[in-house]
Scaffold this active site. Structure first.
Site, short mmCIF file in Angstrom:
data_model
loop_
_atom_site.label_atom_id
_atom_site.label_comp_id
_atom_site.label_asym_id
_atom_site.label_seq_id
_atom_site.Cartn_x
_atom_site.Cartn_y
_atom_site.Cartn_z
N GLY A 64 1.86 -0.45 9.29
CA GLY A 64 1.93 -0.48 7.83
C GLY A 64 0.89 0.41 7.18
CG LEU B 143 -8.11 -3.45 9.31
CD1 LEU B 143 -8.34 -2.96 10.73
CD2 LEU B 143 -7.02 -2.62 8.64
CG ASP C 129 -8.00 0.27 3.25
OD1 ASP C 129 -8.90 -0.50 2.86
OD2 ASP C 129 -6.79 0.01 3.13
CE LYS D 165 -4.13 -2.02 2.05
NZ LYS D 165 -5.21 -1.91 3.06
CE1 TYR E 62 -11.01 -11.27 3.05
CE2 TYR E 62 -10.07 -9.15 3.64
CZ TYR E 62 -10.21 -10.19 2.75
OH TYR E 62 -9.53 -10.17 1.56
#
Length: 250
Positions: free
Chosen positions: A134, A210, A109, A73, A212
């Site tokens: 991060g 975060l 996000d 990212k 899933y």
């Protein structure tokens, strides 16, 4: 080489590393079927190194947009021509729109996390521990600042405010929000979890993961056993996915 049928298709996809666990492809396939979206594909581009992204751009001239996930990212920004205000503010991109050979970077996000996180906040949730530093953590921190929630970044390296070893009962009595922003516990390593003293968690704590896949990570399971409020990242994935689709198409 490409046949005419392939070139007529619109292509989107996910960029990341070791991302076989991702639900993104199935999510978009379901969307295409449900909404009768034709001549459109969504692929998984599992890159060992971020510089392989250039090869993807050359190989697929019909690529119109990509989602970006761990660990790229921040690294992907070097290939982007323009950044949205949010992506610029946090130096992290999770959505890229490709238009007329230009790459435009966004961070959806932020919106996805804020919408799913805020609705479970209680008056007892005043301070947060952010596990990880991060690209995903950057979006979380941006939202915490918007909501005026004080936070500490917990990291295994010197880039955080504190280390995992410094988390104790006294700290957890003050910091009742714990947000997990690392891939620890993601499929297939579902037996792993952040090393914090779970025995000090209570029903007044709020654990947001975060991760899933699995839907209930070991981190969340330990929170549930303590009576804490827990939330996984699946709804966040869906919300940011829809916003990304809108950005690609409008």
């Amino acid at each position: 080489m490409y046949n005419n049928m392939m070139l007529e298709e619109r292509l989107f996809g996910l960029i990341g590393k070791n991302i076989s666990y991702s639900f993104s492809k199935q999510y978009f396939l379901n969307k295409f079927n449900k909404e009768n979206i034709t001549k459109t594909r969504y692929g998984i581009f599992d890159l060992a190194y971020i510089n392989n992204f250039e090869h993807i751009l050359r190989k697929y001239p019909n690529l119109q947009g990509v989602n970006i996930t761990i660990p790229y990212k921040k690294e992907v920004i070097q290939y982007v021509n323009y950044l949205s205000d949010e992506a610029y503010a946090i130096s992290a991109v999770n959505t890229i729109k490709i238009k007329e050979n230009s790459l435009i970077g966004y961070n959806t996000d932020i919106f996805g996390f804020k919408k799913t996180f805020a609705k479970h906040l209680l008056s007892t949730h005043k301070k947060a521990l952010v596990l990880g530093n991060g690209g995903a953590a950057k979006a979380v921190i941006y939202v915490l600042k918007q909501l005026k929630v004080p936070y500490l970044i917990v990291s295994r390296n010197k880039k955080g405010d504190i280390s995992y070893k410094e988390i104790n009962e006294i700290l957890l009595n003050q910091y009742k929000i714990i947000i997990h922003c690392t891939p620890i516990g993601t499929y297939p390593t579902t037996d792993q979890y952040p090393l914090i003293p779970y025995q000090f968690l209570t029903k007044d704590h709020y654990l947001y993961d975060l991760v899933y896949n699995p839907l209930e990570s070991k981190f969340l399971k330990k929170g549930t056993e303590s009576g804490a409020i827990v939330k996984n990242g699946l709804e966040m994935l869906y919300i940011q996915g829809e916003l990304g689709w809108d950005l690609w198409n409008h």
